[in-house]
Design a protein around this motif. Sequence first.
Motif, PDB file in Angstrom:
ATOM      1  N   GLY A 347       0.822  -1.200   0.000  1.00  0.00           N
ATOM      2  CA  GLY A 347       0.000   0.000   0.000  1.00  0.00           C
ATOM      3  C   GLY A 347       0.857   1.250   0.000  1.00  0.00           C
ATOM      4  N   THR A 348       0.211   2.401  -0.188  1.00  0.00           N
ATOM      5  CA  THR A 348       0.934   3.662  -0.216  1.00  0.00           C
ATOM      6  C   THR A 348       0.070   4.774   0.347  1.00  0.00           C
ATOM      7  N   GLY A 349       0.721   5.745   0.933  1.00  0.00           N
ATOM      8  CA  GLY A 349       0.021   6.919   1.442  1.00  0.00           C
ATOM      9  C   GLY A 349      -0.022   8.056   0.452  1.00  0.00           C
ATOM     10  N   ALA A 350       0.585   7.890  -0.714  1.00  0.00           N
ATOM     11  CA  ALA A 350       0.632   8.952  -1.722  1.00  0.00           C
ATOM     12  C   ALA A 350      -0.518   8.814  -2.706  1.00  0.00           C
ATOM     13  N   GLY A 351      -1.087   9.949  -3.105  1.00  0.00           N
ATOM     14  CA  GLY A 351      -2.151   9.948  -4.100  1.00  0.00           C
ATOM     15  C   GLY A 351      -1.587   9.927  -5.511  1.00  0.00           C
ATOM     16  N   HIS A 352      -2.377   9.418  -6.446  1.00  0.00           N
ATOM     17  CA  HIS A 352      -1.944   9.309  -7.837  1.00  0.00           C
ATOM     18  C   HIS A 352      -3.149   9.438  -8.761  1.00  0.00           C
ATOM     19  N   ASP A 353      -2.878   9.759 -10.027  1.00  0.00           N
ATOM     20  CA  ASP A 353      -3.948   9.786 -11.020  1.00  0.00           C
ATOM     21  C   ASP A 353      -4.637   8.432 -11.119  1.00  0.00           C
ATOM     22  N   ALA A 354      -3.877   7.350 -10.965  1.00  0.00           N
ATOM     23  CA  ALA A 354      -4.474   6.014 -11.008  1.00  0.00           C
ATOM     24  C   ALA A 354      -5.545   5.859  -9.943  1.00  0.00           C
ATOM     25  N   GLY A 355      -5.330   6.465  -8.791  1.00  0.00           N
ATOM     26  CA  GLY A 355      -6.321   6.392  -7.734  1.00  0.00           C
ATOM     27  C   GLY A 355      -7.596   7.132  -8.097  1.00  0.00           C
ATOM     28  N   ILE A 356      -7.454   8.300  -8.740  1.00  0.00           N
ATOM     29  CA  ILE A 356      -8.622   9.061  -9.167  1.00  0.00           C
ATOM     30  C   ILE A 356      -9.404   8.286 -10.230  1.00  0.00           C
ATOM     31  N   LEU A 357      -8.699   7.719 -11.200  1.00  0.00           N
ATOM     32  CA  LEU A 357      -9.356   7.028 -12.301  1.00  0.00           C
ATOM     33  C   LEU A 357      -9.969   5.702 -11.890  1.00  0.00           C
ATOM     34  N   SER A 358      -9.575   5.181 -10.738  1.00  0.00           N
ATOM     35  CA  SER A 358     -10.007   3.842 -10.348  1.00  0.00           C
ATOM     36  C   SER A 358     -11.515   3.731 -10.212  1.00  0.00           C
ATOM     37  N   ALA A 359     -12.206   4.838  -9.966  1.00  0.00           N
ATOM     38  CA  ALA A 359     -13.660   4.804  -9.858  1.00  0.00           C
ATOM     39  C   ALA A 359     -14.329   4.650 -11.216  1.00  0.00           C
ATOM     40  N   SER A 360     -13.584   4.917 -12.294  1.00  0.00           N
ATOM     41  CA  SER A 360     -14.158   4.876 -13.637  1.00  0.00           C
ATOM     42  C   SER A 360     -13.541   3.814 -14.532  1.00  0.00           C
ATOM     43  N   VAL A 361     -12.296   3.415 -14.225  1.00  0.00           N
ATOM     44  CA  VAL A 361     -11.521   2.545 -15.104  1.00  0.00           C
ATOM     45  C   VAL A 361     -10.791   1.510 -14.252  1.00  0.00           C
ATOM     46  N   PRO A 362     -10.656   0.261 -14.706  1.00  0.00           N
ATOM     47  CA  PRO A 362      -9.787  -0.680 -13.993  1.00  0.00           C
ATOM     48  C   PRO A 362      -8.354  -0.155 -13.976  1.00  0.00           C
ATOM     49  N   THR A 363      -7.780   0.031 -12.802  1.00  0.00           N
ATOM     50  CA  THR A 363      -6.442   0.616 -12.687  1.00  0.00           C
ATOM     51  C   THR A 363      -5.538  -0.256 -11.833  1.00  0.00           C
ATOM     52  N   ALA A 364      -4.240  -0.094 -12.084  1.00  0.00           N
ATOM     53  CA  ALA A 364      -3.218  -0.787 -11.297  1.00  0.00           C
ATOM     54  C   ALA A 364      -1.976   0.083 -11.297  1.00  0.00           C
ATOM     55  N   MET A 365      -1.055  -0.218 -10.362  1.00  0.00           N
ATOM     56  CA  MET A 365       0.180   0.544 -10.276  1.00  0.00           C
ATOM     57  C   MET A 365       1.364  -0.379 -10.036  1.00  0.00           C
ATOM     58  N   LEU A 366       2.497   0.018 -10.609  1.00  0.00           N
ATOM     59  CA  LEU A 366       3.784  -0.603 -10.334  1.00  0.00           C
ATOM     60  C   LEU A 366       4.660   0.421  -9.626  1.00  0.00           C
ATOM     61  N   PHE A 367       5.431  -0.038  -8.640  1.00  0.00           N
ATOM     62  CA  PHE A 367       6.374   0.827  -7.949  1.00  0.00           C
ATOM     63  C   PHE A 367       7.805   0.373  -8.234  1.00  0.00           C
ATOM     64  N   VAL A 368       8.698   1.342  -8.371  1.00  0.00           N
ATOM     65  CA  VAL A 368      10.129   1.082  -8.538  1.00  0.00           C
ATOM     66  C   VAL A 368      10.839   1.478  -7.254  1.00  0.00           C
ATOM     67  N   ARG A 369      11.765   0.658  -6.821  1.00  0.00           N
ATOM     68  CA  ARG A 369      12.454   0.842  -5.543  1.00  0.00           C
ATOM     69  C   ARG A 369      13.093   2.225  -5.414  1.00  0.00           C
ATOM     70  N   ASN A 370      12.918   2.793  -4.248  1.00  0.00           N
ATOM     71  CA  ASN A 370      13.531   4.063  -3.874  1.00  0.00           C
ATOM     72  C   ASN A 370      14.453   3.768  -2.690  1.00  0.00           C
ATOM     73  N   PRO A 371      15.772   3.773  -2.866  1.00  0.00           N
ATOM     74  CA  PRO A 371      16.674   3.287  -1.813  1.00  0.00           C
ATOM     75  C   PRO A 371      16.679   4.122  -0.543  1.00  0.00           C
ATOM     76  N   THR A 372      16.277   5.385  -0.637  1.00  0.00           N
ATOM     77  CA  THR A 372      16.256   6.237   0.548  1.00  0.00           C
ATOM     78  C   THR A 372      14.841   6.460   1.067  1.00  0.00           C
ATOM     79  N   GLY A 373      13.852   6.232   0.218  1.00  0.00           N
ATOM     80  CA  GLY A 373      12.480   6.543   0.582  1.00  0.00           C
ATOM     81  C   GLY A 373      12.132   8.018   0.448  1.00  0.00           C
ATOM     82  N   ILE A 374      13.110   8.851   0.116  1.00  0.00           N
ATOM     83  CA  ILE A 374      12.878  10.295   0.017  1.00  0.00           C
ATOM     84  C   ILE A 374      12.127  10.606  -1.272  1.00  0.00           C
ATOM     85  N   SER A 375      11.114  11.469  -1.161  1.00  0.00           N
ATOM     86  CA  SER A 375      10.368  11.921  -2.327  1.00  0.00           C
ATOM     87  C   SER A 375       9.929  13.359  -2.095  1.00  0.00           C
ATOM     88  N   HIS A 376       9.461  14.018  -3.166  1.00  0.00           N
ATOM     89  CA  HIS A 376       9.096  15.438  -3.089  1.00  0.00           C
ATOM     90  C   HIS A 376      10.295  16.253  -2.607  1.00  0.00           C
TER      91      HIS A 376
END
Length: 404
Positions: A347-376
């Motif tokens: 799971g993830t605490g970050a929002g994405h366009d895939a999450g918005i579209l999920s109510a209208s379209v079958p959606t899925a997500m792939l994640f790529v490893r982030n060695p530090t976890g730092i984002s934004h």
Amino acid sequence: MWASLRNIGRNAESGGYRRYAWTGADADCRLWFRMQAEARGLDCEVDRNGNQWAWLGDPLAGDAVVTGSHLDSVPDGGAFDGPLGVVSSFAALDELRHRGVEFTRPLAITNFGDEEGARFGLACVGSRLAAGQLTVEAAHRLRDGDGITLPQAMEAAGYDPDAIGPDPERLARIGAFVELHVEQGRALDLSGDPVGIASAIWPHGRWRFDFRGEANHAGTTRLADRRDPMLTYAETVLAARREAELAGALATFGKIAVEPNGVNAIPSLVRGWLDSRAADQDALDTVVAGIERAAREHAERAGIDLDVVRESFTPVVEFEHALRDELGALLKGAALRDTGRDVPVLGTGAGHDAGILSASVPTAMLFVRNPTGISHSPAEYAAEDDCVAGVIALADVLEGLACR
């Protein structure tokens, strides 16, 4: 592709990116997307809400497989959040053509507009409009820090703000949407996996707290005579940390506006924005209610007026289990060869366009490893080998979904 995108919207002092919606940097990113599409013989179009689509096959045929992400950024954001998904989509198409596969369904690569909400304060504006989760009236009321409205910004960038709105016909032509994204956390780093599959997006929202006191002279007003909203705001920030810890949730005051904003003036208004997220709705409700309760208690004692406005909210998103399981099956062989384990689901605490579209379209997500976890942050990073693993995983998924 990374080299041609690297310097667009990059701030020389911070090293981070300032790719805000409907600005010059945004226009340069859009041009980059169009050039990448045209170099691959794809038909590029912009929908009524400013989202870009690069098509292989007939867009009107229906049951299309769509992939992509966004190119805009948070203030001084990193290079990978959003762009990794777009770059990887083009690279995955290159890989599929190298394999010589035959496409049996239309394929599209997307760049959704204003995903981060850095300029107008609302995330995923392009996908929210398309999915009907943001009304035209509400969109037209959005303003940036300089008072420029969304319609004014769109018009200045050469787009028609009167055309925006729900786009159900377009979404009905999508059979599946798969978004690749750098992980915004360290789960994959801790598990030792280069790629993961998303299970769900935590419920999350943004709340604006307006603390109103009395402006006065900083050098002549006794402490006992002050109605200083900054103190109440500071108490609320501390309360947010306490409530988040108690609820096992996340709460962040990351943006603030002060009036009159003078060094030698007691503020008359302190406006702070709360971002809160939790693994489930009950935990989120608990932490936000606790923060507001503490803020009102401190405000009442200090003679401060307080208004709390929920500016956005996204409920928990459970990605469609059938599509999620199909991704797991498509990637299982490669995962077993490399690690001896299935691709992890997280799971993830970050929002994405895939999450918005999920109510209208079958959606899925792939994640790529982030060695530090730092984002934004300019320190956001993913190793080249892991990025390549993400491209191959995305290509495997697209081949399974859209090719013979």
